[in-house]
Design an enzyme around this catalytic site. Structure first.
Site, short mmCIF file in Angstrom:
data_model
loop_
_atom_site.label_atom_id
_atom_site.label_comp_id
_atom_site.label_asym_id
_atom_site.label_seq_id
_atom_site.Cartn_x
_atom_site.Cartn_y
_atom_site.Cartn_z
N HIS A 91 0.89 -1.16 0.09
CA HIS A 91 -0.15 -0.16 -0.18
C HIS A 91 0.76 1.14 0.07
CE1 HIS A 91 0.58 -0.60 4.34
NE2 HIS A 91 0.25 0.23 4.56
N HIS B 80 1.48 3.74 1.77
CA HIS B 80 1.92 4.91 3.43
C HIS B 80 3.55 4.98 2.72
CE1 HIS B 80 -1.42 3.83 5.71
NE2 HIS B 80 -1.90 5.13 4.89
N ASP C 90 5.82 4.33 4.75
CA ASP C 90 6.79 3.38 5.53
C ASP C 90 6.42 2.37 4.89
OD1 ASP C 90 3.86 3.51 6.49
OD2 ASP C 90 5.30 2.42 8.50
N HIS C 91 5.83 2.47 4.25
CA HIS C 91 5.97 1.32 2.88
C HIS C 91 6.77 1.27 1.82
CE1 HIS C 91 4.05 -1.37 5.86
NE2 HIS C 91 3.23 -0.30 6.03
N HIS D 215 -7.51 -0.64 5.81
CA HIS D 215 -6.70 0.26 6.48
C HIS D 215 -6.63 1.66 5.06
CE1 HIS D 215 -2.24 1.77 8.67
NE2 HIS D 215 -2.31 1.39 7.38
N ASP E 195 0.10 -3.91 6.76
CA ASP E 195 -1.39 -3.21 7.44
C ASP E 195 -2.63 -4.14 7.92
OD1 ASP E 195 1.43 -2.29 8.27
OD2 ASP E 195 0.71 -0.17 8.29
N HIS F 68 4.56 -4.40 10.87
CA HIS F 68 5.08 -3.90 12.46
C HIS F 68 5.30 -5.37 13.51
CE1 HIS F 68 4.76 -0.10 10.39
NE2 HIS F 68 3.52 -0.26 9.93
#
Length: 237
Positions: A54, A56, A58-59, A112, A129, A167
């Protein structure tokens, strides 16, 4: 098939899939480039592909940096909104990566985020996530109905399937799980195991679908209304 966790940021795991001993790796959700580079250097291997679950940061933040050194396919959600994706995928599409004989199946799992997808090959699910051990991602973009359906899609996988979440949230999630299901002895027992692992600095992942069916209140929610109640409670927990 060997799967390694590359720690990033405070609690992210970037998953590195080696289809065969000594082979180049498929990198899942490279939120940060430098930890990936160091891991590759330590194993004297390269990259054969990227999987993106996805949008975001941090990915995805390390993706374009790594693509400067590795011109390889990038598999990810449809939409054209994530820079670097070369092979956009939708629900139940199947594909193979050059250099890996396994077939992967994509599940769209909105909740999410609306663009979230998961990658599945028999025995292994890379869930970003959407699903955490004893928990799930925050509901930033989707609806409770969508998120509940996404989790039930994953719950239908074989119970022995390894679940690779993005995570290390297991310990905190179990605190909520105990509040939500105080009589659940599976949660109590697993909480003891996880506490011991974390005290020794060890990761709690991968989980399995079978374990999550026992200890994850969100995966156990009977319907979207129950899921919504749990998610709202967890957001304030």
């Amino acid at each position: 098939m060997h799967v390694a966790a590359i720690p990033a940021f405070d609690d992210n795991y970037i998953w590195a899939i080696q289809p065969y001993a000594g082979s180049d790796a498929i990198i899942v959700d490279p939120g940060e480039a430098e930890p990936v580079r160091q891991w590759l250097k330590g194993h004297d291997i390269g990259i054969m592909a990227f999987f993106i679950t996805h949008h975001h940061w941090d990915h995805t933040n390390g993706l374009m940096d790594l693509l400067r050194d590795y011109q390889v396919p990038v598999y990810g959600p449809r939409g054209g909104h994530i820079e670097g994706i070369t092979i956009p995928l939708g629900h139940l599409e199947r594909f193979s990566v050059d250099g890996d004989d396994r077939a992967y199946t994509v599940f769209t799992t909105p909740g999410h985020t609306l663009d979230h997808i998961c990658f599945y090959t028999p025995g292994h699910a890379f869930v970003g996530d959407t699903l955490f051990s004893a928990g799930c991602g925050r509901m930033f973009e989707g609806t409770a109905e969508q998120f509940h359906k996404s989790l039930q899609c994953l719950a239908e996988l074989p119970e022995s399937t390894n679940v690779y979440c993005a995570h290390e949230y297991t310990a905190a999630n179990l605190e909520f799980a105990l509040a939500a299901e105080p009589e659940n002895q599976d949660i109590h027992q697993y909480s003891t195991q996880v506490k011991a692992l974390r005290e020794h600095g060890l990761k709690t992942l991968p989980s399995t679908i079978g374990l999550e069916k026992q200890i994850n209140p969100f995966l156990r929610a009977a319907n979207a209304d129950e899921f919504a109640r749990l998610r709202q409670w967890k957001d304030q927990f």
